[in-house]
Design a protein around this motif. Sequence first.
Motif, short mmCIF file in Angstrom:
data_model
loop_
_atom_site.label_atom_id
_atom_site.label_comp_id
_atom_site.label_asym_id
_atom_site.label_seq_id
_atom_site.Cartn_x
_atom_site.Cartn_y
_atom_site.Cartn_z
N GLU A 23 12.03 47.31 8.52
CA GLU A 23 13.26 46.87 9.15
C GLU A 23 14.43 47.18 8.22
O GLU A 23 14.31 47.13 7.00
N THR A 24 15.58 47.48 8.82
CA THR A 24 16.73 47.90 8.03
C THR A 24 17.99 47.18 8.48
O THR A 24 18.23 47.00 9.67
N ASN A 26 22.01 47.85 8.04
CA ASN A 26 22.99 48.80 7.53
C ASN A 26 24.31 48.64 8.26
O ASN A 26 24.44 47.85 9.19
N SER A 64 23.16 50.04 3.10
CA SER A 64 21.87 50.08 3.78
C SER A 64 20.84 49.33 2.95
O SER A 64 20.71 49.57 1.75
N VAL A 66 16.81 48.44 3.14
CA VAL A 66 15.57 48.74 3.86
C VAL A 66 14.46 47.82 3.40
O VAL A 66 14.56 47.17 2.36
N GLU A 95 12.78 46.79 13.84
CA GLU A 95 14.16 46.84 14.32
C GLU A 95 15.14 47.21 13.19
O GLU A 95 14.90 46.93 12.03
N THR A 96 16.23 47.85 13.58
CA THR A 96 17.33 48.14 12.66
C THR A 96 18.59 47.45 13.18
O THR A 96 18.94 47.59 14.35
N LYS A 98 22.70 46.94 12.82
CA LYS A 98 23.90 47.60 12.31
C LYS A 98 25.07 46.61 12.36
O LYS A 98 25.35 46.03 13.41
#
Length: 222
Positions: A23-24, A26, A64, A66, A95-96, A98
Motif C-alpha cells: 500500500e502506498t 503519495n 511517496s 510505500v 490500495e494507493t 493520493k
Amino acid sequence: MKSTMTGFVCLLASLGFTPLLAETLNGTVYDVSGAAIPNVVITITNAETKLSRTLASGEDGSFSAVGIAPGAYQLTFEAKGFQAAREHTSLKAGETAKLTPVLQVGRIRETMTVTAKGTPAYSGPVKVRVGGNVEPPKLLREVRAPYPESVKARGITGTVIVQGVLLMDGTLSSLRVIQSPDPELSASTLEAVSKARYTPAKLNGQPIEVVTVIEINFNLAP
C-alpha cells in the motif's frame, strides 16, 4: 535464514509498516497559490498503534511512502513560514491513497517595547518567522504607543498582544487585544497599531493577506 526473515517481517508488521503489502501514500503539497512546496516534513502516524514514520517532500513538493500496512492514518505536514496541516486517511489492502494538502501561510509576529521615564519609548520589530516562498512585510510607518500617565502613576507594566489581519494594501484590519495587563494600555496599543503601515506580505511574489500578531511591552525605568 527463514527464521530470520520471518522475525524481520513480524517486526515491521508490529510497527504498522510491512513490505508484504505494498500500500502506498503519495501526493504533492501545495500553498494557497497552487505552487508546490519543497522540503515539507511529513509525519505519518498509525491511528491504532500511534507509531510514526517521517519523510520529506521533494523539490517538486511530491512525496511517496510505500509499504504501509492497511489501517487508518493521520498525516501532519510542516514547513517553515506555513501553518501545520493535518489530514486523515485509511488504506485497504492493495490500495494507493493520493493526498494534495494545502498549507496556509503562517502568522507574522512582531515584538515592540515601550519603556517610560516620563516619555514613551519605542523599539521596532524584533523577529518575523518566514520560510519557503513567503516574503515578510516591512514596517513603513513607525508606530508610537503612548504610555498613559494614569497607568504609569499606578506602576502598571506588562505586555499587550494584538492580533489582526495585514491586508494586501499594507494596512491592518480586524484588530483585537488577546492579552493585556490594563484596559488603558489596550486602548493605547490599538490606537497606535491601527496607524501602522507595511509593505504587503507576499507568497511567490504575489501580495497576500496574513494574520499578524503584534506584541508591545510596556516597561517603567527608575
